[in-house]
Design a protein around this motif. Structure first.
Motif, PDB file in Angstrom:
ATOM      1  N   GLU A 187       0.739  -1.178  -0.199  1.00 40.80           N
ATOM      2  CA  GLU A 187       0.041   0.020   0.052  1.00 40.80           C
ATOM      3  C   GLU A 187       0.874   1.218   0.035  1.00 40.80           C
ATOM      4  N   PRO A 188       0.586   2.203  -0.885  1.00 41.29           N
ATOM      5  CA  PRO A 188       1.059   3.400  -0.798  1.00 41.29           C
ATOM      6  C   PRO A 188       0.921   4.282   0.600  1.00 41.29           C
ATOM      7  N   GLU A 189       1.742   4.164   1.567  1.00 42.54           N
ATOM      8  CA  GLU A 189       1.869   4.995   2.957  1.00 42.54           C
ATOM      9  C   GLU A 189       2.413   6.257   2.998  1.00 42.54           C
ATOM     10  N   GLY A 190       3.256   6.591   2.182  1.00 44.72           N
ATOM     11  CA  GLY A 190       3.967   7.876   2.590  1.00 44.72           C
ATOM     12  C   GLY A 190       4.571   8.423   1.067  1.00 44.72           C
ATOM     13  N   ALA A 191       4.498   9.884   1.051  1.00 44.13           N
ATOM     14  CA  ALA A 191       4.986  10.508  -0.109  1.00 44.13           C
ATOM     15  C   ALA A 191       5.562  11.793  -0.098  1.00 44.13           C
ATOM     16  N   ILE A 192       6.839  11.976  -0.507  1.00 49.57           N
ATOM     17  CA  ILE A 192       7.593  13.288  -0.578  1.00 49.57           C
ATOM     18  C   ILE A 192       7.772  13.877  -1.888  1.00 49.57           C
ATOM     19  N   TYR A 193       7.662  15.204  -1.835  1.00 47.75           N
ATOM     20  CA  TYR A 193       8.262  15.692  -3.091  1.00 47.75           C
ATOM     21  C   TYR A 193       9.258  16.833  -2.786  1.00 47.75           C
ATOM     22  N   LEU A 194      10.284  16.926  -3.436  1.00 43.37           N
ATOM     23  CA  LEU A 194      11.245  17.847  -3.166  1.00 43.37           C
ATOM     24  C   LEU A 194      11.624  18.759  -4.445  1.00 43.37           C
ATOM     25  N   ASP A 195      11.937  19.827  -4.199  1.00 43.44           N
ATOM     26  CA  ASP A 195      12.205  20.910  -5.383  1.00 43.44           C
ATOM     27  C   ASP A 195      13.154  21.951  -4.722  1.00 43.44           C
ATOM     28  N   ALA A 196      13.677  22.872  -5.743  1.00 37.22           N
ATOM     29  CA  ALA A 196      14.655  23.829  -5.350  1.00 37.22           C
ATOM     30  C   ALA A 196      14.147  24.772  -4.084  1.00 37.22           C
ATOM     31  N   GLU A 197      12.818  24.765  -3.640  1.00 36.29           N
ATOM     32  CA  GLU A 197      12.407  25.397  -2.809  1.00 36.29           C
ATOM     33  C   GLU A 197      12.172  24.789  -1.510  1.00 36.29           C
ATOM     34  N   GLY A 198      12.190  23.426  -1.485  1.00 30.56           N
ATOM     35  CA  GLY A 198      11.899  22.744  -0.301  1.00 30.56           C
ATOM     36  C   GLY A 198      11.327  21.430  -0.673  1.00 30.56           C
ATOM     37  N   ALA A 199      10.640  20.999   0.446  1.00 31.03           N
ATOM     38  CA  ALA A 199       9.961  19.764   0.583  1.00 31.03           C
ATOM     39  C   ALA A 199       8.461  19.716   0.961  1.00 31.03           C
ATOM     40  N   LEU A 200       7.685  18.921   0.427  1.00 28.19           N
ATOM     41  CA  LEU A 200       6.427  18.640   0.755  1.00 28.19           C
ATOM     42  C   LEU A 200       6.196  17.284   1.298  1.00 28.19           C
ATOM     43  N   PHE A 201       5.291  17.085   2.130  1.00 36.44           N
ATOM     44  CA  PHE A 201       4.892  15.580   2.639  1.00 36.44           C
ATOM     45  C   PHE A 201       3.547  15.169   2.607  1.00 36.44           C
ATOM     46  N   GLY A 202       3.584  13.947   2.823  1.00 36.76           N
ATOM     47  CA  GLY A 202       2.199  13.267   2.671  1.00 36.76           C
ATOM     48  C   GLY A 202       1.046  13.640   1.783  1.00 36.76           C
ATOM     49  N   ASP A 203      -0.142  13.981   2.116  1.00 44.87           N
ATOM     50  CA  ASP A 203      -1.236  14.629   1.322  1.00 44.87           C
ATOM     51  C   ASP A 203      -0.801  15.512   0.300  1.00 44.87           C
ATOM     52  N   LYS A 204       0.062  16.550   0.807  1.00 45.84           N
ATOM     53  CA  LYS A 204       0.488  17.781   0.183  1.00 45.84           C
ATOM     54  C   LYS A 204       1.416  17.281  -1.079  1.00 45.84           C
ATOM     55  N   ALA A 205       2.330  16.275  -0.855  1.00 40.40           N
ATOM     56  CA  ALA A 205       3.317  15.985  -1.773  1.00 40.40           C
ATOM     57  C   ALA A 205       2.662  14.868  -2.740  1.00 40.40           C
ATOM     58  N   VAL A 206       1.455  14.079  -2.437  1.00 34.53           N
ATOM     59  CA  VAL A 206       1.060  13.024  -3.153  1.00 34.53           C
ATOM     60  C   VAL A 206       0.408  13.527  -4.663  1.00 34.53           C
ATOM     61  N   VAL A 207      -0.199  14.929  -4.253  1.00 32.63           N
ATOM     62  CA  VAL A 207      -0.923  15.371  -5.625  1.00 32.63           C
ATOM     63  C   VAL A 207      -0.013  15.856  -6.769  1.00 32.63           C
ATOM     64  N   TYR A 208       1.387  15.719  -6.344  1.00 32.92           N
ATOM     65  CA  TYR A 208       2.502  15.846  -7.387  1.00 32.92           C
ATOM     66  C   TYR A 208       2.903  14.673  -7.977  1.00 32.92           C
ATOM     67  N   ILE A 209       2.414  13.328  -7.478  1.00 32.98           N
ATOM     68  CA  ILE A 209       2.740  12.128  -8.117  1.00 32.98           C
ATOM     69  C   ILE A 209       1.869  11.626  -8.906  1.00 32.98           C
ATOM     70  N   ARG A 210       2.034  11.772 -10.201  1.00 31.68           N
ATOM     71  CA  ARG A 210       0.880  11.283 -11.206  1.00 31.68           C
ATOM     72  C   ARG A 210       1.384  10.348 -12.175  1.00 31.68           C
ATOM     73  N   GLU A 211       0.615  10.002 -13.111  1.00 30.22           N
ATOM     74  CA  GLU A 211       0.838   9.389 -14.407  1.00 30.22           C
ATOM     75  C   GLU A 211       1.553  10.237 -15.309  1.00 30.22           C
ATOM     76  N   GLY A 212       2.488   9.782 -16.210  1.00 29.69           N
ATOM     77  CA  GLY A 212       3.324  10.312 -17.298  1.00 29.69           C
ATOM     78  C   GLY A 212       4.710  10.265 -17.009  1.00 29.69           C
ATOM     79  N   ARG A 213       5.248   9.899 -15.544  1.00 28.30           N
ATOM     80  CA  ARG A 213       6.634   9.860 -15.716  1.00 28.30           C
ATOM     81  C   ARG A 213       6.802   8.231 -15.289  1.00 28.30           C
ATOM     82  N   GLN A 214       8.429   8.046 -15.468  1.00 30.66           N
ATOM     83  CA  GLN A 214       8.605   6.568 -14.765  1.00 30.66           C
ATOM     84  C   GLN A 214       8.972   6.688 -13.522  1.00 30.66           C
TER      85      GLN A 214
END
Length: 203
Positions: A55-82
């Motif tokens: 089960e997908p339990e955790g998500a992290i999004y990182l960029d030059a401005e910092g990090a997002l976690f959990g529900d705020k990060a998972v919206v960036y995880i989408r189809e269209g990339r490998q």
């Protein structure tokens, strides 16, 4: 140790499981009840998805401005990339997910493009198609099967002990891709409607 170093260290010692689209990865992880960490990188942007028992339990999004976690990060995880998927010990994933827990898993499902019926189109049905993968009349277990319509993946799963996978999709023409354990890929064209709900894919 900062977050980037921590994630790099986790992946450095992990076993590589494969590179997948988001849909394929979710099906693969679920079918094997994996504890794993997935990563996709695009320039300075990095996307991580942590799986515990499939089960997908955790998500992290990182960029030059910092990090997002959990529900705020998972919206960036989408189809269209490998996504590169690596096997990680459950206790490590559990500890990691504590700081980036996904509570609204519906966000992840919204980011996957499935073939869905359009309102008002009564001429088009929807149902469950079952595919049986055989070799010399013997069912093949643990074979990855993807089903596509108009070039888009609408389902991906791994065969059961009976050599079967099932998908809920709209009636129409589909292309099935079968990858056996020796990594040989075969393609099949199939029709799904009321009179064609099961297909045998003979390797």
């Amino acid at each position: 140790m900062d977050l980037q170093e921590l994630l790099d260290n986790i992946l450095k010692g992990a076993k590589y499981l494969g590179t997948f689209s988001l849909t394929e990865m979710l099906g693969f992880a679920a079918s094997r009840h994996l504890s794993a960490l997935a990563v996709s990188k695009e320039g300075s942007r990095q996307y991580y998805l942590a799986f515990l028992n499939g089960e997908p339990e955790g998500a992290i999004y990182l960029d030059a401005e910092g990090a997002l976690f959990g529900d705020k990060a998972v919206v960036y995880i989408r189809e269209g990339r490998q996504y590169v998927l690596c096997d990680v010990k459950p206790e490590i994933i559990d500890a990691l997910a504590m700081g980036c827990r996904i509570f609204e898993k519906g966000h992840l499902r919204k980011n996957i493009t499935y073939a869905v019926p359009e309102i008002g189109k009564k001429s088009e049905g929807i149902g469950v198609i079952t595919l049986s993968v055989l070799r010399e009349k013997e069912p093949l277990n643990g074979v990855r099967v993807s089903i596509r319509k108009d070039g888009k993946i609408v389902g991906s799963d791994v065969t059961t002990g009976k050599g079967e996978v099932s998908f809920r999709v709209m009636y129409g023409n589909y292309t099935c891709t079968v990858q056996d354990r020796s990594q040989v890929v075969r393609h099949f064209s199939i029709i799904f409607d009321e009179s064609h709900t099961t297909h045998v894919l003979d390797l």
